[in-house]
Design an enzyme around this catalytic site. Sequence first.
Site, mmCIF file in Angstrom:
data_model
loop_
_atom_site.group_PDB
_atom_site.id
_atom_site.type_symbol
_atom_site.label_atom_id
_atom_site.label_comp_id
_atom_site.label_asym_id
_atom_site.label_seq_id
_atom_site.Cartn_x
_atom_site.Cartn_y
_atom_site.Cartn_z
ATOM 1 N N GLU A 210 -5.238 35.780 -35.250
ATOM 2 C CA GLU A 210 -5.031 36.154 -36.494
ATOM 3 C C GLU A 210 -3.440 36.387 -36.762
ATOM 4 O O GLU A 210 -2.802 37.042 -35.868
ATOM 5 C CB GLU A 210 -5.654 37.420 -36.875
ATOM 6 C CG GLU A 210 -5.452 38.121 -38.150
ATOM 7 C CD GLU A 210 -5.669 37.252 -39.149
ATOM 8 O OE1 GLU A 210 -6.839 36.430 -39.133
ATOM 9 O OE2 GLU A 210 -5.152 37.136 -40.318
ATOM 10 N N THR B 129 -7.103 33.195 -44.415
ATOM 11 C CA THR B 129 -7.870 32.867 -43.342
ATOM 12 C C THR B 129 -8.792 31.581 -43.622
ATOM 13 O O THR B 129 -9.086 30.613 -42.883
ATOM 14 C CB THR B 129 -8.654 34.125 -42.793
ATOM 15 O OG1 THR B 129 -7.861 34.864 -42.141
ATOM 16 C CG2 THR B 129 -9.724 33.783 -41.874
ATOM 17 N N HIS C 18 -3.515 41.845 -37.808
ATOM 18 C CA HIS C 18 -3.482 41.471 -39.412
ATOM 19 C C HIS C 18 -2.854 42.731 -39.920
ATOM 20 O O HIS C 18 -2.833 43.776 -39.509
ATOM 21 C CB HIS C 18 -4.974 41.592 -39.877
ATOM 22 C CG HIS C 18 -5.198 41.238 -41.351
ATOM 23 N ND1 HIS C 18 -4.755 41.638 -42.358
ATOM 24 C CD2 HIS C 18 -5.871 40.022 -41.753
ATOM 25 C CE1 HIS C 18 -4.932 41.011 -43.461
ATOM 26 N NE2 HIS C 18 -5.691 40.034 -43.058
ATOM 27 N N ASP D 71 -3.309 31.344 -37.662
ATOM 28 C CA ASP D 71 -3.962 30.928 -39.036
ATOM 29 C C ASP D 71 -2.998 30.823 -40.134
ATOM 30 O O ASP D 71 -2.923 30.099 -40.831
ATOM 31 C CB ASP D 71 -5.178 31.676 -39.470
ATOM 32 C CG ASP D 71 -4.769 33.323 -39.778
ATOM 33 O OD1 ASP D 71 -4.139 33.714 -38.991
ATOM 34 O OD2 ASP D 71 -5.731 33.643 -40.314
ATOM 35 N N HIS D 72 -1.842 31.590 -40.065
ATOM 36 C CA HIS D 72 -0.917 31.673 -41.238
ATOM 37 C C HIS D 72 0.060 32.863 -40.520
ATOM 38 O O HIS D 72 0.171 33.539 -39.866
ATOM 39 C CB HIS D 72 -1.475 32.153 -42.238
ATOM 40 C CG HIS D 72 -2.504 33.324 -42.485
ATOM 41 N ND1 HIS D 72 -2.005 34.650 -42.356
ATOM 42 C CD2 HIS D 72 -3.879 33.495 -42.505
ATOM 43 C CE1 HIS D 72 -2.932 35.259 -42.458
ATOM 44 N NE2 HIS D 72 -3.923 34.832 -42.517
HETATM 45 C C1 GP9 Z 1 -11.149 39.237 -42.306
HETATM 46 C C2 GP9 Z 1 -10.091 38.324 -42.051
HETATM 47 C C3 GP9 Z 1 -9.056 38.492 -42.856
HETATM 48 O O1 GP9 Z 1 -12.682 38.863 -42.225
HETATM 49 O O2 GP9 Z 1 -10.614 37.090 -41.505
HETATM 50 O O3 GP9 Z 1 -8.657 37.365 -43.549
HETATM 51 P P1 GP9 Z 1 -7.286 37.140 -44.340
HETATM 52 O O4 GP9 Z 1 -6.644 38.533 -45.009
HETATM 53 O O5 GP9 Z 1 -6.362 37.040 -43.092
HETATM 54 O O6 GP9 Z 1 -7.106 36.021 -44.859
HETATM 55 MN MN MN Z 2 -5.851 35.593 -41.545
#
Ligand code: GP9
Ligand code: MN
Length: 428
Positions: free
Chosen positions: A38, A82, A198, A257-258
């Site tokens: 993440e 995500t 996150h 992911d980003h």
């Molecule tokens: C929550 C998570 C977050 O289930 O995967 O997603 P994001 O905010 O990074 O798009």
């Molecule tokens: Mn994410």
Amino acid sequence: KASDINSVLSYLNKNRTTPSVTYSGVAKGKNVFVIHLESLQQFIIDFKWDGQEVTPNLNKLYHDQNTLSFDNFYNQVGQGKTADAEMMLENSLFGLPEGSAMVTDGTSNTFQAVPAILDEQGYTTAAFHGDVPSFWNRDNTYKSWGYDYYFSKEYFSSGKNYDVGYGLKDKIFLKDSAKYIEQLPQPFYAKLITVTNHYPYTLDKANTSIKQTDTGDDTVDGYVQTAKYLDQAIGELMTWLKTSGLDKNSMLVLYGDHYGISGNHKKAVAKLLGEKTFNDFDNAQFQKVPFMIHMPGLKGGINHTYGGEIDVMPTLLNLLGVKNTGTVQFGSDLLAPNRNQTVAFRNGDFVTPTYTKVGSRYYMTQTGKEIEKLTAAQKEAVNQATNRVTTELSLSDKVITGDLLRFYKPSWFKPVDKKDYSYKLSNG
Ligand code: GP9
Ligand code: MN
């Protein structure tokens, strides 16, 4: 309408890249772990702070001779964050210009996703994530993608301080996932989506083992702490892989992911990286995220090709020896020798090994120097890249918004029937 798929196919067929022969099938029949890191950015690899490496376990993996590491791999997400990453990785389709395609189209659309394709190769497929099942509409979308199992929050331990932010802390999550994974029939394809690193990067004291950075920007300074925690969780996962023996017959795919730190924090990022300035070009390069493939015996090294999330599916399928010449996918095998290295961002900007486009400005990718006036040759090159990027984004959007894959019935693909799937705990 049904014929719209033909224009997509004719574009793709004209532009298909022949996958790498050297790497074709080297992971045939192996278990696959797709590990979602993440918000993890490439800059954190080998980054030191507070007298230590922030991510020693990932660094070790990054430099391992059996790891294929990519140092010019970009995230290409839009608002779906995500969810866009997941869409690209497992379908080689871009997220939509607005919103999240998993939410708007994940339930009703037809897909030809990696889990469904691997199902036909005899794989058991499972996704794991420590948040509620409905987040990003995963509980519906994963059915459309053909996931046999989706282990979400209710499948894992709960307790006081077990959660932070969007879900279960990574160490608990990965440990709990392991006990399910050990029971999966092999070969399996398991996707593990972490969440602790996150925004806003908060963590309890007991799990904190590095001090905050000192940029003075609250949205930036906790990042190294949660990134370190994520790295430790990966370290524990690696230990389990060894003790369980699964490391011997599995391929690991890890990706960020980003971005975790947005372009709105230029001053803080400049300070963090020890640079004087941080401009739009730097921010485009800051979109690099880790991408690594690890397997015993794999001929590794740091690969400098320019690519991104859209390219993972063709890369993976080729490694697994799954022929996918007829798939509707907008990426190309990252290991193919003659691939086009234009990396599209969701807003139409792009990076190539030579040029970087941000809005109406162009930069030389290798030096970061802005091009004041394009020469005729440069103009032609950037126009060509622009055409490619806008064509592919809009064709991909058509596939999703028009649900065009429902009209595409290649003989090698057995359509997914969503009624065959249930992720309810009682049926698990
Ligand atoms: C929550 C998570 C977050 O289930 O995967 O997603 P994001 O905010 O990074 O798009
Ligand atoms: Mn994410």
